[in-house]
Scaffold this active site. Sequence first.
Site, PDB file in Angstrom:
ATOM      1  N   SER A 110      31.331  49.178  37.384  1.00 15.78           N
ATOM      2  CA  SER A 110      30.680  47.805  38.531  1.00 15.78           C
ATOM      3  C   SER A 110      30.773  48.330  39.642  1.00 15.78           C
ATOM      4  O   SER A 110      30.485  47.415  40.623  1.00 15.78           O
ATOM      5  CB  SER A 110      31.465  46.787  38.050  1.00 15.78           C
ATOM      6  OG  SER A 110      31.078  46.013  36.781  1.00 15.78           O
ATOM      7  N   LYS A 113      28.279  47.432  42.342  1.00 18.06           N
ATOM      8  CA  LYS A 113      27.571  46.487  42.473  1.00 18.06           C
ATOM      9  C   LYS A 113      27.604  46.179  44.200  1.00 18.06           C
ATOM     10  O   LYS A 113      27.038  46.168  44.505  1.00 18.06           O
ATOM     11  CB  LYS A 113      28.206  45.405  41.581  1.00 18.06           C
ATOM     12  CG  LYS A 113      27.989  45.355  39.849  1.00 18.06           C
ATOM     13  CD  LYS A 113      28.781  43.987  39.284  1.00 18.06           C
ATOM     14  CE  LYS A 113      28.285  43.539  38.053  1.00 18.06           C
ATOM     15  NZ  LYS A 113      28.872  44.575  37.597  1.00 18.06           N
ATOM     16  N   SER A 167      31.540  39.713  38.920  1.00 19.72           N
ATOM     17  CA  SER A 167      31.419  41.544  38.614  1.00 19.72           C
ATOM     18  C   SER A 167      30.143  40.871  37.647  1.00 19.72           C
ATOM     19  O   SER A 167      30.092  41.214  36.280  1.00 19.72           O
ATOM     20  CB  SER A 167      32.372  42.117  37.979  1.00 19.72           C
ATOM     21  OG  SER A 167      32.158  43.220  37.903  1.00 19.72           O
TER      22      SER A 167
END
Length: 326
Positions: A110, A113, A167
């Site tokens: 993640s 992101k 997230s």
Amino acid sequence: MKCSTLRYKIMPVLLMLSFTASLMGGSTVQAASSSSSILSQSTVASQKNGAKEVAVIDTNNTDIGNVDVSQLTVKPIAPTTIAGAAVLIDADTGEILFEKNPDKWMHPASTTKMVTLLTALEKKGTRLDELATVSPYAVSMEESNLGLRVGDQLPLEAVIEGMMVASGNDAAVVVAENVSGSVHNFAKAMNEVAKKAGAKHSHFLNPHGLTQQGHYSTARDLAMIAAYGMKYKMFRDKVANDYYTVKYQNRAAETVRTTNLFIRNKYPGANGLKTGYTEAAGDCLIASATRDRHTMIVVLLNDDDRWTDAPAFLDYGFEVAALRDK
């Protein structure tokens, strides 16, 4: 009274020593030679508090001579880490202060992101108040999720905030679809933005970081992208939040909290950035902090000790910066 122990390198004009200093009323320095033909592998230097010179003695008790303290430069020694890859960067200068496997291809999880955020800001600019469309595909994403539903009405900016704080994989897809029309087109834009930020060994295929063959990055590239992003206020504002209240227009607002313990633990000067985890990637963290006009960013990939490693590396970076400022 307990004494505190610090690790340093000491570098005279013609001599480099690594030593551990116990700070008490008088200072005793134990040193190991790192690059001197004069000294053996273990050296002892003794300095009385306030002295202008240190006496250097090798392991055979041979007096090497005195060294003028004014000619010594004290340099902190970097921490060690079990991370699969790690980079510490001075975001202001771009200098890499520590690296371990910096160009190894890694699953970014993640931390991806962060690139999604930067791409959305580069492509949309200040036009983030537009209502976002939530597709069935976005809602189908596996965890972690923001909890979006098909038909939800909320500004794109709220989706971006939820993506970064919670997230949310669903939110990341909504961002991609609303900015570029599809995940495929958005991934192309991500790679363009990453290259613009200085990345050379990354390839992004999705906006969320779920494991996908051909989706990879490196610690150095992520550090470069993070440093590039932190130059912009809109980016900084989105990567530092502990909480965020998602205000839907069609249902009650919901408050989400970050799982980023680096931010939650209030490290001095902490102002970002992003966590990540998948089975393939392991525990990942990009952490940033600003102190005394210096911004340090550490990238830790596949690191079970990320919560303790991040503060240690940032402390080291600020120590280096403080010495340079003198």
